[in-house]
Design a protein around this motif. Structure first.
Motif, short mmCIF file in Angstrom:
data_model
loop_
_atom_site.label_atom_id
_atom_site.label_comp_id
_atom_site.label_asym_id
_atom_site.label_seq_id
_atom_site.Cartn_x
_atom_site.Cartn_y
_atom_site.Cartn_z
N ILE A 156 0.37 -1.26 0.20
CA ILE A 156 0.08 -0.39 0.20
C ILE A 156 0.65 1.05 -0.03
CG2 ILE A 156 -2.11 1.40 1.76
CD1 ILE A 156 -2.77 -1.54 2.63
N SER A 157 0.13 2.24 -1.25
CA SER A 157 1.91 3.13 -1.22
C SER A 157 0.91 4.48 -1.45
CB SER A 157 2.74 3.23 -1.57
OG SER A 157 3.61 3.95 -1.92
N GLN A 158 0.89 5.54 -0.83
CA GLN A 158 -0.14 6.75 -1.78
C GLN A 158 1.31 7.01 -3.00
OE1 GLN A 158 -0.62 10.21 -3.12
NE2 GLN A 158 1.57 10.54 -1.68
N SER A 159 2.48 6.91 -2.92
CA SER A 159 3.01 8.51 -3.56
C SER A 159 3.71 7.31 -4.53
CB SER A 159 4.09 8.22 -2.71
OG SER A 159 5.14 7.43 -2.22
N GLY A 160 3.73 6.15 -4.49
CA GLY A 160 4.07 4.75 -5.09
C GLY A 160 5.50 4.90 -5.27
N GLU A 161 6.25 5.71 -4.31
CA GLU A 161 7.51 5.43 -4.96
C GLU A 161 8.34 5.68 -3.12
OE1 GLU A 161 9.11 6.19 -7.48
OE2 GLU A 161 7.16 6.75 -9.04
N THR A 162 7.69 4.75 -2.25
CA THR A 162 8.09 5.01 -1.34
C THR A 162 9.04 3.78 -0.87
OG1 THR A 162 6.64 5.95 -0.08
CG2 THR A 162 8.04 4.28 1.10
N ALA A 163 10.95 4.00 -0.76
CA ALA A 163 11.67 3.16 -1.77
C ALA A 163 11.52 1.67 -0.11
CB ALA A 163 12.56 3.65 -0.77
N ALA A 183 1.06 15.00 5.61
CA ALA A 183 0.13 14.18 5.92
C ALA A 183 -1.04 13.84 5.56
CB ALA A 183 -0.10 14.80 7.66
N SER A 184 -0.50 12.59 5.37
CA SER A 184 -1.59 11.54 4.39
C SER A 184 -3.27 11.45 5.18
CB SER A 184 -1.12 9.96 4.36
OG SER A 184 -2.01 9.42 3.39
N THR A 185 -3.91 11.52 3.75
CA THR A 185 -4.98 11.94 5.04
C THR A 185 -6.27 11.54 3.86
OG1 THR A 185 -5.61 14.13 3.82
CG2 THR A 185 -5.33 14.35 5.87
N LEU A 193 -0.31 9.04 15.56
CA LEU A 193 0.65 9.83 14.12
C LEU A 193 0.97 11.20 13.14
CD1 LEU A 193 3.52 8.46 12.15
CD2 LEU A 193 1.85 8.11 10.46
N LYS A 194 -1.01 11.60 13.31
CA LYS A 194 -0.25 12.73 12.98
C LYS A 194 -0.64 13.64 13.66
CE LYS A 194 -1.88 12.34 9.38
NZ LYS A 194 -1.50 10.86 8.76
N LEU A 195 -1.17 13.93 15.02
CA LEU A 195 -1.08 14.65 16.26
C LEU A 195 0.84 14.66 16.23
CD1 LEU A 195 -2.60 16.53 17.60
CD2 LEU A 195 -2.11 14.87 19.68
N LYS A 196 1.55 13.38 15.98
CA LYS A 196 2.97 13.70 16.67
C LYS A 196 4.39 14.86 15.14
CE LYS A 196 3.47 8.79 17.66
NZ LYS A 196 4.05 7.58 17.95
N GLU A 197 3.26 13.62 14.24
CA GLU A 197 4.04 14.71 12.89
C GLU A 197 3.91 16.07 12.84
OE1 GLU A 197 3.35 12.62 9.28
OE2 GLU A 197 1.14 12.03 9.12
N LEU A 198 2.19 16.76 12.71
CA LEU A 198 1.91 18.22 12.05
C LEU A 198 1.95 18.74 13.90
CD1 LEU A 198 -1.06 16.98 10.63
CD2 LEU A 198 0.50 17.55 9.90
C1 F6R Z 1 1.92 10.18 7.52
C2 F6R Z 1 2.76 9.61 6.15
C3 F6R Z 1 3.90 8.76 6.22
C4 F6R Z 1 3.21 7.90 5.00
C5 F6R Z 1 4.46 6.77 4.49
C6 F6R Z 1 4.25 6.00 3.53
O1 F6R Z 1 1.51 10.96 7.56
O2 F6R Z 1 2.07 10.24 4.48
O3 F6R Z 1 3.41 7.82 7.27
O4 F6R Z 1 2.34 7.20 4.96
O5 F6R Z 1 5.28 8.21 4.56
O6 F6R Z 1 3.78 6.38 2.12
P1 F6R Z 1 3.37 6.07 0.71
O7 F6R Z 1 1.97 5.66 0.92
O8 F6R Z 1 3.66 7.42 -0.53
O9 F6R Z 1 4.01 4.82 0.52
#
Ligand code: F6R
Length: 575
Positions: free
Chosen positions: A310-317, A363-365, A448-453
């Motif tokens: 699962i990855s929003q960006s599709g680039e997480t190493a 922060a991912s929402t 996590l949301k609270l820590k990071e923001l």
């Molecule tokens: C937290 C946040 C990160 C990402 C994580 C994975 O708000 O955005 O924890 O969820 O770095 O990123 P993706 O989904 O792009 O692989």
């Protein structure tokens, strides 16, 4: 940039506005070729010297990633004087050495990348060849934007979407050369490379703030639409679930005997929720693992294992490396991803796209809620192809998913309770989040949301674990958010209500997310955040909304930059 054989550059640490001021004070000459990079330093402090570009004589480079053997390369470069503490600067000096030996920029790049270990996107220019930009990528993203009479190179299409929506994907270990005559892509070995063009289906307006103070807040409010877009077109004529882009045969999915979900951060928490749903609906054992841990523990996977990333960006190493490891073990990999053309879907066997639109806030929402939708769809699809649920049961769950945008909207409409709470709790130094079952990952994500923001200590716990240690943290007035399961899951719910009573008896301030008619929950509550009635497994989709809003508002009240929290990057393209 190159003027009469020289490189002109400006660079500043910190915000882009610092650089704008610098350029206003010392304007750059007109040019038709330029490179730039906003870089979060991995080597050396975030200073002007360590920022990009790195210039060595007639050559300038920008670099994304980490050059793991930079120490050894520095030593090899001998007498060279370095202007920065970065790993990146070695690439500039190596490029210079190659072009000075008479190589063209493409051949020089090929020679340099052969020496580098690690992850990199490198972009280079040579002042003596001023109409050419050459770039290379390994384990780090790079796309080409194709405009009219202009080209762009960027990690992500969002960077050039204001100018063009046409783009070219670059594969792993490829070099791209941009000139007035066009784009030429080759492999690191020098062979012509196949490329794939694509059209981006969102525009600049979608990537702008539309009147919100922060991208993050805008993205929180976009969730009803993001969820409904992610659900669009998932049924065939017979009303059965179909996942068009899932290029994986039902026969193969019937043979799967274990699922391993791999992701990072927020996406990992979406995976934790998915485990409850997938195991319940399909009875296939499902593990969830942090991508950064996965390949280092020699996981037991084989061709019958389905790995879901699962990855929003599709680039997480970290996630990408986990995929490569899984595929080496001959497991099949399905990616859940929000970014068309990104490396993770390209390197997976199949993909389910979330249709959240661009997520700009760090922060991912909406990334999270749409990942949940995709996980639910995958779980139901597996249940369908394996005959684990009757058609009408699947239809009922899909109908409930279809109602989620409305339920999320209700949570958004009730924002004022959460905003008031953020004002009240502005001086809190620690906040706890508790939940059980799928409420547990919701609690982890809220923390996590609270820590990071907001940069305050926040932790999520499984409420049942309280008595095994964390209850010692409870002190007078400590804010404790608790997610209460829906009525109907009474055994689970009763336990959570007892947990709330326990922390309240020790002086905690209880902020409880529960159904409006849950009188027992209300009785142990200092502040109630009402949840609409949804089934247990889908509850994280509504419970997370006030937790996102709370973190966004608290950070705003504290005066933090919500869209660019300190020390964080949107796509973590280094391991
Ligand atoms: C937290 C946040 C990160 C990402 C994580 C994975 O708000 O955005 O924890 O969820 O770095 O990123 P993706 O989904 O792009 O692989």
């Amino acid at each position: 940039m190159p003027v009469e054989g020289a490189i002109e550059w400006r660079k500043r640490a910190g915000k882009i506005s610092n650089l704008e001021e610098e350029i206003a004070a010392r304007p750059l000459p007109p040019t038709s070729v330029a490179i730039g990079h906003t870089r979060w330093a991995t080597h050396g402090a975030p200073t002007d010297q360590n920022s990009h570009p790195h210039v060595a004589g007639r050559v300038a480079i920008v670099h994304n990633g980490i050059i793991e053997n930079h120490d050894q390369l520095r030593a090899e470069l001998g007498e060279v004087e370095f202007a920065s503490e970065t790993d990146s600067e070695v690439a500039a000096h190596l490029m210079l050495r190659e072009v000075e030996s008479g190589k063209g920029l493409v051949d020089a790049m090929r020679a340099v990348v052969a020496k580098l270990e690690g992850a990199f996107t490198l972009v280079a220019v040579d002042a003596q060849d001023p109409d050419r930009i050459v770039a290379a990528r390994r384990n780090s993203p790079l796309v080409v934007g194709v405009g009219s009479n202009e080209y762009f190179l960027a990690s992500d299409v969002a960077a050039f979407i204001a100018y063009t929506r046409d783009a070219i994907e670059l594969g792993q270990d490829q070099i791209v050369e941009l000139t007035r005559d066009g784009v030429n892509v080759t492999t690191f070995d020098g062979a012509p490379a196949e490329t794939k063009s694509f059209h981006v289906d969102w525009d600049l307006e979608a990537a702008q703030k539309q009147g919100f103070d922060w991208y993050m807040r805008k993205e929180i409010f976009e969730q009803p639409k993001a969820v409904s877009d992610t659900l669009l077109g998932r049924l065939n004529d017979k009303g059965e679930l179909q996942l068009d882009e899932l290029r994986m045969s039902p026969e193969l999915l019937r043979r799967v005997n274990k699922i391993v979900i791999v992701a990072c951060g927020t996406a990992f928490y979406a995976g934790l929720v998915a485990k409850y749903a997938i195991e319940h609906w399909t009875r296939i054992p499902c593990e969830v693992e942090l991508a950064s841990e996965f390949r280092y523990r020699d996981p037991i996977i084989d061709p019958m294992t389905l790995v879901v990333t699962i990855s929003q960006s599709g680039e997480t190493a970290d996630t990408l490396m986990a995929i490569r490891h899984a595929r080496e073990q001959h497991a099949k990999v399905i990616a859940i991803c929000n970014t068309n053309g990104a490396t993770i879907p390209r390197e997976s066997d199949a993909v389910i796209y979330t249709h959240a639109g661009p997520e700009i806030g760090v922060a991912s929402t909406k990334g999270f809620t749409t990942q949940l939708v995709a996980c639910y769809l995958l779980g139901l699809y597996l249940a369908q192809v394996r005959g684990m649920k009757y058609g009408d049961e699947i239809a009922a769950l899909l109908a409930e998913l279809e109602r989620m945008p409305e339920a999320i909207q209700k949570m958004l409409d009730a924002k004022s309770t959460v905003y008031d709470l953020a004002e009240e709790l502005v001086d809190a130094t620690s906040v706890l989040f508790l939940g059980r079952h799928v409420g547990y990952p919701s609690a982890l994500e809220g923390a996590l949301k609270l820590k990071e923001l907001a940069y305050i200590h926040a932790e999520g716990f499984a409420a049942g674990e309280l008595k095994h240690g964390p209850i010692a943290l409870i002190s007078q007035d400590l804010p404790v958010f608790v997610v209460v399961p829906p009525k109907g899951r009474d055994q689970l719910r009763d336990k959570v209500i007892s947990n709330i009573a326990e922390v309240r008896a020790r002086g905690a301030r209880t902020i409880v997310l529960a159904e409006a008619d849950d009188e027992e929950a209300r009785a142990v509550t200092d502040t109630l955040i009402e949840l609409p009635k949804v089934s247990t497994l889908l509850q994280p989709m509504v419970a997370i909304i006030p937790l996102q809003l709370f973190a966004c508002e608290l950070a705003t009240v504290k005066g933090h930059d919500v869209d660019q929290p300190r020390n964080l990057a949107k796509s973590v393209t280094v391991e």
